[in-house]
Write a protein that holds these residues in place. Structure first.
Motif, PDB file in Angstrom:
ATOM      1  N   VAL A  46       0.774  -1.149  -0.104  1.00  9.90           N
ATOM      2  CA  VAL A  46      -0.032  -0.040  -0.064  1.00  9.90           C
ATOM      3  C   VAL A  46       0.801   1.128   0.040  1.00  9.90           C
ATOM      4  O   VAL A  46       0.629   2.112  -0.620  1.00  9.90           O
ATOM      5  N   SER A  47       1.920   1.241   0.623  1.00 13.25           N
ATOM      6  CA  SER A  47       2.749   2.573   0.902  1.00 13.25           C
ATOM      7  C   SER A  47       3.522   2.559  -0.491  1.00 13.25           C
ATOM      8  O   SER A  47       3.549   3.811  -1.063  1.00 13.25           O
ATOM      9  N   LYS A  48       3.707   1.669  -1.299  1.00  7.36           N
ATOM     10  CA  LYS A  48       4.383   1.554  -2.714  1.00  7.36           C
ATOM     11  C   LYS A  48       3.433   2.363  -3.568  1.00  7.36           C
ATOM     12  O   LYS A  48       3.869   3.190  -4.388  1.00  7.36           O
ATOM     13  N   ILE A  49       2.280   1.884  -3.569  1.00  8.36           N
ATOM     14  CA  ILE A  49       1.243   2.133  -4.380  1.00  8.36           C
ATOM     15  C   ILE A  49       0.930   3.785  -3.983  1.00  8.36           C
ATOM     16  O   ILE A  49       0.821   4.581  -5.163  1.00  8.36           O
ATOM     17  N   GLU A  50       0.817   4.090  -3.233  1.00  7.52           N
ATOM     18  CA  GLU A  50       0.208   5.699  -2.361  1.00  7.52           C
ATOM     19  C   GLU A  50       1.691   6.407  -2.818  1.00  7.52           C
ATOM     20  O   GLU A  50       1.266   7.565  -3.404  1.00  7.52           O
ATOM     21  N   ALA A  51       2.772   5.987  -2.663  1.00  9.38           N
ATOM     22  CA  ALA A  51       3.921   6.855  -3.254  1.00  9.38           C
ATOM     23  C   ALA A  51       4.242   6.716  -4.738  1.00  9.38           C
ATOM     24  O   ALA A  51       5.180   7.154  -5.347  1.00  9.38           O
ATOM     25  N   GLN A  52       3.481   6.117  -5.507  1.00 12.07           N
ATOM     26  CA  GLN A  52       3.292   5.670  -6.967  1.00 12.07           C
ATOM     27  C   GLN A  52       4.770   5.144  -7.346  1.00 12.07           C
ATOM     28  O   GLN A  52       5.328   5.649  -8.492  1.00 12.07           O
ATOM     29  N   LYS A  53       5.111   4.251  -6.533  1.00 14.25           N
ATOM     30  CA  LYS A  53       6.573   3.676  -6.829  1.00 14.25           C
ATOM     31  C   LYS A  53       6.461   2.099  -6.977  1.00 14.25           C
ATOM     32  O   LYS A  53       7.257   1.273  -7.261  1.00 14.25           O
ATOM     33  N   TYR A  54       5.099   1.873  -7.045  1.00 15.51           N
ATOM     34  CA  TYR A  54       4.991   0.420  -7.405  1.00 15.51           C
ATOM     35  C   TYR A  54       4.872   0.217  -8.959  1.00 15.51           C
ATOM     36  O   TYR A  54       4.209   0.875  -9.541  1.00 15.51           O
ATOM     37  N   THR A  55       5.816  -0.668  -9.347  1.00 13.67           N
ATOM     38  CA  THR A  55       6.213  -0.883 -10.840  1.00 13.67           C
ATOM     39  C   THR A  55       5.533  -2.290 -11.100  1.00 13.67           C
ATOM     40  O   THR A  55       5.858  -3.287 -10.460  1.00 13.67           O
ATOM     41  N   LEU A  56       4.546  -2.302 -12.054  1.00  6.37           N
ATOM     42  CA  LEU A  56       4.398  -3.519 -12.350  1.00  6.37           C
ATOM     43  C   LEU A  56       5.329  -4.451 -13.489  1.00  6.37           C
ATOM     44  O   LEU A  56       6.105  -3.675 -14.385  1.00  6.37           O
ATOM     45  N   LYS A  57       5.418  -5.502 -13.374  1.00  2.00           N
ATOM     46  CA  LYS A  57       6.498  -6.327 -14.152  1.00  2.00           C
ATOM     47  C   LYS A  57       5.616  -7.232 -15.096  1.00  2.00           C
ATOM     48  O   LYS A  57       5.091  -8.470 -14.863  1.00  2.00           O
ATOM     49  N   LEU A  58       5.390  -6.542 -16.171  1.00  3.41           N
ATOM     50  CA  LEU A  58       4.499  -7.013 -17.332  1.00  3.41           C
ATOM     51  C   LEU A  58       5.265  -8.471 -18.053  1.00  3.41           C
ATOM     52  O   LEU A  58       6.506  -8.230 -18.237  1.00  3.41           O
ATOM     53  N   GLU A  59       4.582  -9.333 -17.926  1.00  2.00           N
ATOM     54  CA  GLU A  59       5.035 -10.478 -18.852  1.00  2.00           C
ATOM     55  C   GLU A  59       3.661 -11.394 -19.344  1.00  2.00           C
ATOM     56  O   GLU A  59       2.539 -11.162 -19.119  1.00  2.00           O
ATOM     57  N   ASP A  60       4.105 -12.340 -20.561  1.00  2.00           N
ATOM     58  CA  ASP A  60       2.941 -12.970 -20.955  1.00  2.00           C
ATOM     59  C   ASP A  60       3.225 -14.176 -20.334  1.00  2.00           C
ATOM     60  O   ASP A  60       4.159 -14.875 -20.096  1.00  2.00           O
ATOM     61  N   PHE A  61       2.034 -14.628 -19.883  1.00  2.00           N
ATOM     62  CA  PHE A  61       1.847 -16.001 -19.167  1.00  2.00           C
ATOM     63  C   PHE A  61       0.406 -16.380 -19.417  1.00  2.00           C
ATOM     64  O   PHE A  61      -0.553 -15.657 -19.706  1.00  2.00           O
ATOM     65  N   ASP A  62      -0.143 -17.732 -18.858  1.00  2.00           N
ATOM     66  CA  ASP A  62      -1.396 -17.958 -18.874  1.00  2.00           C
ATOM     67  C   ASP A  62      -2.083 -17.735 -17.625  1.00  2.00           C
ATOM     68  O   ASP A  62      -1.460 -17.869 -16.445  1.00  2.00           O
ATOM     69  N   ALA A  63      -3.122 -16.916 -17.736  1.00  2.00           N
ATOM     70  CA  ALA A  63      -3.802 -16.516 -16.594  1.00  2.00           C
ATOM     71  C   ALA A  63      -4.206 -17.825 -15.524  1.00  2.00           C
ATOM     72  O   ALA A  63      -4.352 -17.229 -14.248  1.00  2.00           O
TER      73      ALA A  63
END
Length: 621
Positions: free
Chosen positions: A382-399
């Protein structure tokens, strides 16, 4: 107020009715024409007492006709009719001059009659036309005199005709010039009044308006001087000398920038009053000079300084919070890993049997340590998201992979809720899943997708009483959206709690149920969905159950053809707010799920005893 070295450009003179091409007709114009005709007719009457020739009589009649023709201007006045009237003047004047001997005759002065009439009409374009017509009459009259085709009147007739022509032209020009001169006097007076009004507006307005030459020297100043600005110093030494020493370079650069780029703005502290702040906006005019507006911006500058200080303090507090959370994470995770690891070894009795009491204590230690670890992880996320420092690691995979992993973890929690000694799983919380048997290729953060499923499934299991059921469905909506729907037959959520859920540290349910959570689960799900460009919706009825849907636009465009018959039907957008659709869905869940689920092999449901990995439904034989 200040008025130093006035430099005000004169405004354009107002357009009067006489100066307008289609303005109203002044009666003085018609009276002037009629007076000319009256004078010509009086001369004609006087000439009848002399032995006047027919040429002289015709010349006098021709001289009276243009004045009488001006009457038609009363019915409709226009620029074209005025031009026609001037042509009549030139024609009649030419006839009168020609009948009396041309340019050498006694009526030669009447050649300027078109110009006099144009001056009486008081329009610039008509004056040009009248001058041209008078010059044309002069040329023709000169030709008549040279050809000697018309006899010049005798001395007696010539004397009276010359006297009449000179009198009519002198009086006519004098009377024609009077309206024009009066109009110009009126325009000059209007211009002076406009200048006075403009000067009053400039000197009474609350700002200080400045003008500079090309070198940056102050030429004029109008208006109210801001507090702390020494006008005499500014006029003598320049604007830079009025600024506080640290701000003088900025003021000089602003003047240079305005001269080169056309505009600039600068703020500075006046040298005579350091607790004030002035703002100057400069623009370059078409004449190359600089024009500026100076105002007192002390209040605005104070607010900006306060906001900047508040921002700096907030950033410092946020950094302190981040440092504290980082230190807390390191300091707590290290001993927690040891506590969780050793308690897990003890509860599994790896190094020998334990008494029932010690085994129970080991289980409690393990569960408490795991709960604290989950709490730390949620707070950090939650702290990372509020500080806008949460970075998504996008990758291709089976959901299906992260969903299946989440199901395995939560099924273990549901297994612990089974009643001791029950022969089947009817005493615990049953978890069912409906997933397609073909891969769902997505491009997303695998850890975030697993966290979404874990949080939603954990909440559903925690708020579902023993004997209830939780169902997870994985659907594909359209061509690019993935829907994760989790429905339970739990206690439901009240309308008052629904408005608060999704915010950090907000919880619903009873006090006993709130004691088992942190209030961060749904807020994390909502934040992670928004990071993926999706959304989370909740519909619930107290005593009936809850359905949570997370829709993410993460379907990979390179995925293969999906077997729609193997996927449960997605929930339409219109059903999210319909309570009857929720009741129907929960009723189907209570009746052991959906039809596709009941027709599937038993391997689709994980066996509570063995925690089977058969989460993905195999194709039918």
């Amino acid at each position: 107020m200040l008025n130093s070295m006035p430099d005000v450009s004169k405004p354009a003179p107002p357009v009067t009715a006489a100066a307008s091409g289609r303005g109203g007709l002044r009666m003085s114009v018609v009276l002037w024409h009629l007076s000319w005709s009256a004078l010509a007719l009086m001369g004609l009457a006087g000439m009848l007492f002399l032995p006047a020739t027919s040429f002289v009589v015709g010349a006098m009649v021709a001289g009276a006709i243009p004045g009488l023709c001006s009457i038609f201007l009363l019915s409709h006045d226009s620029i074209r009719r005025r031009q026609v009237l001037l042509w009549i003047w030139s024609l009649c004047s030419l006839i009168a001059v020609g009948l009396t001997g041309g340019v050498a005759g006694p009526l030669a002065v009447w050649m300027v009659a078109p110009l006099a009439a144009a001056v009486a009409l008081n329009q610039r374009v008509l004056i040009s036309l009248g001058a041209s017509l008078s010059f044309m009459c002069l040329l023709i009259a000169t030709f008549i005199s040279v050809s000697q085709t018309v006899r010049i009147p005798d001395d007696q007739e010539g004397f009276w005709l010359s006297f009449l022509s000179l009198l009519s032209v002198c009086v006519g020009l004098s009377l024609a010039l009077m309206p024009a001169l009066r109009a110009r006097v009126e325009r000059a007076q209007d211009a002076e009044d406009a200048n006075e009004r403009l000067l009053t507006q400039l000197t009474e307005q609350p700002c200080l308006i400045l003008s500079f030459d090309e070198g940056g020297r102050v030429l004029s100043a109008y208006g109210e001087a801001p507090a702390g600005l020494d006008i005499r110093t500014m006029m003598e030494l320049g604007l830079t000398a009025c600024a506080h020493v640290p701000d003088r370079v900025a003021v000089a650069l602003a003047v240079e920038q305005a001269s080169s780029l056309g505009r600039s703005e600068v703020g500075f502290t006046p040298h005579a009053m350091l607790d004030h702040y002035l703002h100057l906006s400069l623009r370059r005019g078409p004449d190359g000079r600089l024009y500026g507006v100076m105002s007192d911006a002390s209040l605005q500058h104070g607010r900006e300084v306060a906001l900047e200080q508040a921002k700096t303090e907030a950033e410092g507090f946020n950094q302190s919070k981040s440092d504290f959370l980082a230190g807390m994470s390191h300091e707590l995770r290290t001993p927690l890993n040891a506590v969780i690891g050793f308690s897990d070894i003890m509860r599994q009795k790896m190094f020998g049997p334990l008494s029932a009491k010690y085994a129970e204590y080991a289980q409690l230690i393990f569960e408490s340590g795991q709960h604290v670890l989950d709490l730390i992880n949620d707070v950090l996320d939650v702290s990372k998201i509020e500080a806008q420092k949460y970075t998504l690691k996008l990758e291709d995979f089976d959901a299906r992979e992260p969903v299946s992993a989440a199901l395995r973890i939560v099924r273990a929690q549901a297994q612990n809720m089974l009643q001791p000694g029950s022969a089947d799983d009817s005493g615990g919380v049953r978890i069912k899943s409906v997933l397609p048997h073909t891969p769902i290729e997505v491009q997303a953060d695998k850890r975030a997708l697993k966290q979404i499923c874990l949080n939603l499934l954990s909440n559903a299991v925690r708020f579902t009483p023993s004997g209830g059921q939780v169902t997870l469905m994985l659907n594909v909506i359209g061509s690019d959206k993935l829907e994760i729907n989790i429905t339970d037959t739990g206690t439901g959520i009240s309308a008052a709690d629904l408005t608060r859920l999704g915010q950090p540290y907000e919880q619903g349910g009873s006090s006993a149920q709130q004691a088992g959570g942190t209030g961060l689960g749904l807020s994390l799900v909502k934040a992670l969905a928004h990071l993926h460009g999706g959304a989370m919706t909740i519909e619930s009825s107290p005593g009936v159950g809850t359905s949570v849907s997370v829709i993410l636009p993460v379907i990979s465009q390179t995925r293969g053809e999906l077997d729609i018959s193997a996927v449960s039907a997605p929930v339409s957008a219109g059903d999210h707010g319909d309570g009857s659709s929720l009741d129907t869905r929960i009723a189907q869940t209570r009746a052991s799920g959906f039809s596709a689920l009941s027709e599937a092999p038993r391997a689709d449901i994980a066996d509570p005893g063995g925690f089977s990995d058969f989460i993905i439904r195999p194709p039918r034989s």
